[in-house]
Design a protein around this motif. Structure first.
Motif, short mmCIF file in Angstrom:
data_model
loop_
_atom_site.label_atom_id
_atom_site.label_comp_id
_atom_site.label_asym_id
_atom_site.label_seq_id
_atom_site.Cartn_x
_atom_site.Cartn_y
_atom_site.Cartn_z
N THR A 1 2.05 2.88 5.74
CA THR A 1 1.54 1.68 6.42
C THR A 1 2.59 0.58 6.60
O THR A 1 2.31 -0.42 7.25
CB THR A 1 0.36 1.10 5.62
OG1 THR A 1 0.80 0.85 4.27
CG2 THR A 1 -0.81 2.05 5.59
N ALA A 2 3.78 0.77 6.04
CA ALA A 2 4.76 -0.32 6.02
C ALA A 2 5.20 -0.72 7.42
O ALA A 2 5.19 -1.90 7.78
CB ALA A 2 5.98 0.07 5.18
N ILE B 1 0.84 -1.20 0.00
CA ILE B 1 0.00 0.00 0.00
C ILE B 1 0.87 1.25 0.00
O ILE B 1 0.64 2.20 -0.75
CB ILE B 1 -0.96 -0.01 1.22
CG1 ILE B 1 -2.07 -1.02 1.00
CG2 ILE B 1 -1.55 1.38 1.45
CD1 ILE B 1 -3.00 -1.19 2.19
N GLN B 2 1.90 1.22 0.86
CA GLN B 2 2.78 2.39 0.92
C GLN B 2 3.58 2.55 -0.37
O GLN B 2 3.75 3.66 -0.86
CB GLN B 2 3.73 2.26 2.12
CG GLN B 2 4.73 3.42 2.21
CD GLN B 2 5.49 3.39 3.52
OE1 GLN B 2 4.93 3.07 4.56
NE2 GLN B 2 6.77 3.73 3.47
N GLU B 3 4.06 1.42 -0.90
CA GLU B 3 4.90 1.51 -2.09
C GLU B 3 4.10 1.90 -3.33
O GLU B 3 4.61 2.61 -4.20
CB GLU B 3 5.61 0.17 -2.34
CG GLU B 3 6.54 -0.27 -1.22
CD GLU B 3 7.62 0.76 -0.95
OE1 GLU B 3 8.03 1.46 -1.88
OE2 GLU B 3 8.07 0.85 0.21
N ILE B 4 2.85 1.46 -3.41
CA ILE B 4 2.04 1.74 -4.61
C ILE B 4 1.39 3.13 -4.55
O ILE B 4 1.41 3.89 -5.52
CB ILE B 4 0.95 0.66 -4.77
CG1 ILE B 4 1.62 -0.69 -5.09
CG2 ILE B 4 -0.02 1.03 -5.89
CD1 ILE B 4 0.66 -1.86 -5.10
N PHE B 5 0.84 3.47 -3.38
CA PHE B 5 0.05 4.70 -3.29
C PHE B 5 0.84 5.90 -2.79
O PHE B 5 0.32 7.01 -2.77
CB PHE B 5 -1.17 4.49 -2.40
CG PHE B 5 -2.14 3.49 -2.97
CD1 PHE B 5 -2.97 3.82 -4.02
CD2 PHE B 5 -2.21 2.20 -2.47
CE1 PHE B 5 -3.86 2.90 -4.56
CE2 PHE B 5 -3.09 1.27 -2.99
CZ PHE B 5 -3.91 1.62 -4.05
N GLY B 6 2.08 5.68 -2.36
CA GLY B 6 2.93 6.82 -2.07
C GLY B 6 2.89 7.29 -0.63
O GLY B 6 2.41 6.61 0.27
#
Length: 406
Positions: free
Chosen positions: A214-215, A204-209
């Protein structure tokens, strides 16, 4: 209508706050702070766990410290990004540390359960490769690009880091599955669910920036849930060990008959629950065991005991109340009529009469029995004593027949 306006108003505020950089920094700071506190609590739980030795605890401490340090590195990167007051090299250094520590922290989760050597070797190779790649990237800009305002963004080879991260998580999942397979309770679904949660949190963090940090909260929750799983596995392992010890305690090692300890447990059970009306107690003893030991050695004597146990077991059809109570003495509790008891003794005599050892040893048994029906009102100890007296009477007759005075 008022409700719709209220919802739209709150949604607009939320969207506005997400776009507010200061709000996001404060929001992320609170998430990281809660994660650190949770890691601290986990460290305390590990310290208080008496089932873990120092080396096991050390692995958990290292994992939590690495998660905390990698979270700190990312938090510092967020703080420094867009602030011209920090030199460019410091931001590159912090992000390099972040990208090295985060997969390493995930790899330590496999070390917590002392994963297979093969899995640990593969993880070590991946971590070392990633470390070298990140250090080189700090000077080449492969991982991050920094503009004139000191804002960083993902570099052209950032996908390699995502691949490394995904590979580490996949291997950790495999190691936990293999670890679970060593126990009778597998818990595959829950362990997969934990890993899926961590992977989704990271992606989620990597895709949505940057708006979705959330990582590290996912990694922290994953570490907590894995600690719960580890504790459960440890408990299962201890339960299995206790079952093994109980089995060893209840079973005679030489003959696989039930042990003297199990015999006394059975006496206690009969004393508590009462004796069945059709219960028969047999007491059986080997004739001439001392002579075999003296003439051929104790190894031959042990084989004679094993042959006696095997004969008894076969005649009484794998009876589950068959005990070796002494060196050459056995007790059997079974449910038979008096006529059936006589037939069993005749079958036992016939079977033992045909046995011959490697050195010419012969197997002879003396047996006596007592029925609960004939001795109504007797305790289980008294019933065994009557059977024991009958066995000694048979033994006296055996030796008298051979002309041997005892």
């Amino acid at each position: 209508m008022k409700d719709n306006v209220y919802i739209r108003f709150n949604l607009d505020i939320y969207v506005y706050l997400l776009k507010d950089e200061n709000f996001m920094i404060s929001y992320y700071t609170s998430i990281i702070f809660i994660s650190w506190m949770a890691l601290g609590v986990l460290a305390i739980l590990v310290k208080e766990n008496d089932r873990m030795d120092k080396s096991e605890k050390g692995i958990f401490y290292v994992a939590y410290i690495m998660i905390a340090l990698s979270a700190l590195a990312e938090w510092l990167g967020v703080q420094m990004s867009g602030d011209p007051g920090f030199p460019t090299w410091s931001l590159r250094f912090i992000k390099c540390e972040d990208y090295i520590l985060t997969p390493a922290a995930g790899a330590v989760l496999a070390a917590q359960i002392r994963g297979r050597k093969k899995g640990i070797r593969i993880l070590s190779v991946i971590i070392i490769f990633n470390m070298i790649f990140q250090i080189i990237s700090a000077f080449t800009g492969w991982m991050i690009s920094i503009d004139e305002n000191n804002n960083y963004s993902h570099g052209p080879l950032y996908g390699i880091y995502i691949g490394v991260y995904g590979a580490v998580l996949l291997i950790v999942i495999i190691e936990y599955i293999y670890y679970g397979l060593t126990f009778r309770k597998l818990n595959r679904m829950s362990i997969n669910a934990i890993m899926l949660m961590v992977i989704i949190g990271v992606m989620i963090q990597e895709i949505f920036g940057s708006e979705f940090r959330t990582a590290y909260i996912s990694l922290t929750l994953g570490a907590a849930l894995l600690f719960i799983h580890y504790n459960e596995y440890e408990q299962i392992e201890q339960d299995d060990m206790l079952e093994l010890q109980k089995s060893m305690l209840m079973t005679d090692a030489l003959t696989d008959a039930l042990s003297r300890y199990a015999y006394h447990k059975r006496l206690d059970r009969y004393s508590k629950d009462g004796i069945p009306k059709d219960l028969v107690a047999f007491v059986i003893d080997i004739n001439g065991l001392k002579k075999v030991n003296d003439s051929f050695g104790h190894e031959s004597g042990d084989k004679l005991i094993q042959a006696a146990a095997d004969s008894i077991d076969k005649v009484f059809v794998k009876c589950d109340k068959f005990y070796r109570t002494g060196g050459d003495e056995f007790v059997i509790f079974t449910n038979l009529t008096k006529e059936e008891a006589e037939k069993r003794l005749a079958s036992l005599e016939e079977r033992t009469g045909t046995w011959t050892g490697e050195k010419g040893e012969k197997l002879s048994l003396s047996a006596g029995y007592a029925t609960a029906e004939e001795h109504d009102g007797c305790s289980i100890e008294e019933l065994v004593r009557i059977a024991d007296d009958a066995m000694y009477e048979a033994k006296r007759a055996y030796y008298a027949k051979l002309g041997i005075k005892r």
